[in-house]
Design a protein around this motif. Structure first.
Motif, PDB file in Angstrom:
ATOM      1  N   UNK A 128     -25.364   6.565  14.684  1.00 30.34           N
ATOM      2  CA  UNK A 128     -24.674   7.342  15.707  1.00 30.34           C
ATOM      3  C   UNK A 128     -24.041   6.539  16.817  1.00 30.34           C
ATOM      4  N   UNK A 129     -23.941   5.210  16.681  1.00 32.47           N
ATOM      5  CA  UNK A 129     -23.355   4.407  17.746  1.00 32.47           C
ATOM      6  C   UNK A 129     -21.892   4.071  17.497  1.00 32.47           C
ATOM      7  N   UNK A 130     -21.331   4.521  16.375  1.00 34.82           N
ATOM      8  CA  UNK A 130     -19.955   4.187  16.033  1.00 34.82           C
ATOM      9  C   UNK A 130     -18.941   4.995  16.823  1.00 34.82           C
ATOM     10  N   UNK A 131     -17.688   4.526  16.776  1.00 33.05           N
ATOM     11  CA  UNK A 131     -16.579   5.215  17.442  1.00 33.05           C
ATOM     12  C   UNK A 131     -16.351   6.573  16.769  1.00 33.05           C
ATOM     13  N   UNK A 166     -25.070   8.148  10.192  1.00 36.15           N
ATOM     14  CA  UNK A 166     -24.682   9.156  11.174  1.00 36.15           C
ATOM     15  C   UNK A 166     -23.332   8.784  11.754  1.00 36.15           C
ATOM     16  N   UNK A 167     -22.397   9.735  11.713  1.00 38.71           N
ATOM     17  CA  UNK A 167     -21.059   9.548  12.260  1.00 38.71           C
ATOM     18  C   UNK A 167     -20.872  10.508  13.431  1.00 38.71           C
ATOM     19  N   UNK A 168     -19.911  10.178  14.290  1.00 44.12           N
ATOM     20  CA  UNK A 168     -19.615  10.997  15.464  1.00 44.12           C
ATOM     21  C   UNK A 168     -18.230  11.617  15.345  1.00 44.12           C
ATOM     22  N   UNK A 169     -18.097  12.819  15.908  1.00 47.98           N
ATOM     23  CA  UNK A 169     -16.811  13.498  16.009  1.00 47.98           C
ATOM     24  C   UNK A 169     -16.686  13.964  17.450  1.00 47.98           C
ATOM     25  N   UNK A 210      -8.316   9.736  14.087  1.00 48.83           N
ATOM     26  CA  UNK A 210      -8.456  10.051  12.666  1.00 48.83           C
ATOM     27  C   UNK A 210      -9.151   8.935  11.890  1.00 48.83           C
ATOM     28  N   UNK A 211      -8.878   7.679  12.240  1.00 45.42           N
ATOM     29  CA  UNK A 211      -9.492   6.536  11.558  1.00 45.42           C
ATOM     30  C   UNK A 211      -9.956   5.516  12.593  1.00 45.42           C
ATOM     31  N   UNK A 212     -11.147   5.715  13.161  1.00 42.53           N
ATOM     32  CA  UNK A 212     -11.628   4.759  14.161  1.00 42.53           C
ATOM     33  C   UNK A 212     -11.864   3.381  13.544  1.00 42.53           C
ATOM     34  N   UNK A 213     -11.705   2.348  14.360  1.00 42.42           N
ATOM     35  CA  UNK A 213     -11.881   0.978  13.878  1.00 42.42           C
ATOM     36  C   UNK A 213     -13.312   0.730  13.399  1.00 42.42           C
ATOM     37  N   UNK A 214     -14.301   1.225  14.119  1.00 42.82           N
ATOM     38  CA  UNK A 214     -15.704   1.033  13.726  1.00 42.82           C
ATOM     39  C   UNK A 214     -16.460   2.347  13.847  1.00 42.82           C
TER      40      UNK A 214
END
Length: 193
Positions: free
Chosen positions: A49-52, A29-32, A38-42
């Motif tokens: 769903x906890x990523x940047x 799961x990714x977040x927007x 455009x390119x988050x570090x993590x």
């Protein structure tokens, strides 16, 4: 090759599907969010769903396309308005949770959101200036709380295209088309619940 930690698997020399990129197995799961980059570090975090956040749906898709994602892909979009200039063509099953987000595509691209392997779209508005807003061309697609708008020329294809797939409309579906155009095109095997 790339060495990744966390839910991504280290993949020195992975060549499955002609790719030489990190492989992610299982659900991802990714977040927007409008405040994303455009390119988050993590962007992955724990993979649930906890990523940047990414700044656009197309940015998240570009990141995923550089990896072999095996399993389901989920994209949680924060409420807000997004200005897209790139087509989003998903070749893997995806669930997009729009949470009331509005995605405005610019340019003359047709069918800016295309689901080629099925999926689910919830609570999202897609505005497209040319013909078509969403195309479902493979797998089973479920739409719930979706608004689609397109500037299709009169007599041309409409706003939602369903070809070689089954589309289940499970909640409100609002389709806005210019006068004289066909709002739904080739809606094969569609159900309304």
């Amino acid at each position: 090759g790339d060495t990744m930690t966390g839910p991504l698997v280290a993949t020195k020399g992975v060549t499955e599907f002609g790719l030489n990129h990190p492989v992610r197995s299982g659900e991802l799961t990714l977040n927007v969010a409008p405040t994303g980059v455009a390119e988050p570090a993590d962007p992955v975090g724990d993979g649930k769903g906890s990523g940047a956040p990414f700044n656009l749906l197309s940015s998240a898709l570009a990141w995923v396309e550089k990896r072999a994602v095996v399993g389901g892909l989920g994209i949680n979009m924060a409420a807000g308005t997004y200005a897209e200039t790139t087509r989003c063509e998903f070749r893997m099953p995806v669930t997009i949770n729009g949470n009331g987000a509005v995605t405005n595509f610019s340019g003359s691209m047709d069918w800016p959101v295309t689901l080629r392997a099925g999926g689910r779209v919830n609570n999202l508005t897609v505005n497209a200036p040319a013909r078509g807003a969403l195309a479902a061309t493979g797998g089973i697609v479920v739409l719930s709380g979706v608004t689609l708008s397109a500037g299709a020329a009169p007599g041309r294809e409409g706003v939602l295209r369903n070809a070689s797939t089954t589309t289940n409309i499970r909640g409100p579906l609002t389709v806005n088309a210019v006068a004289g155009s066909v709002p739904l095109v080739a809606v094969n095997n569609s159900t309304f619940a």
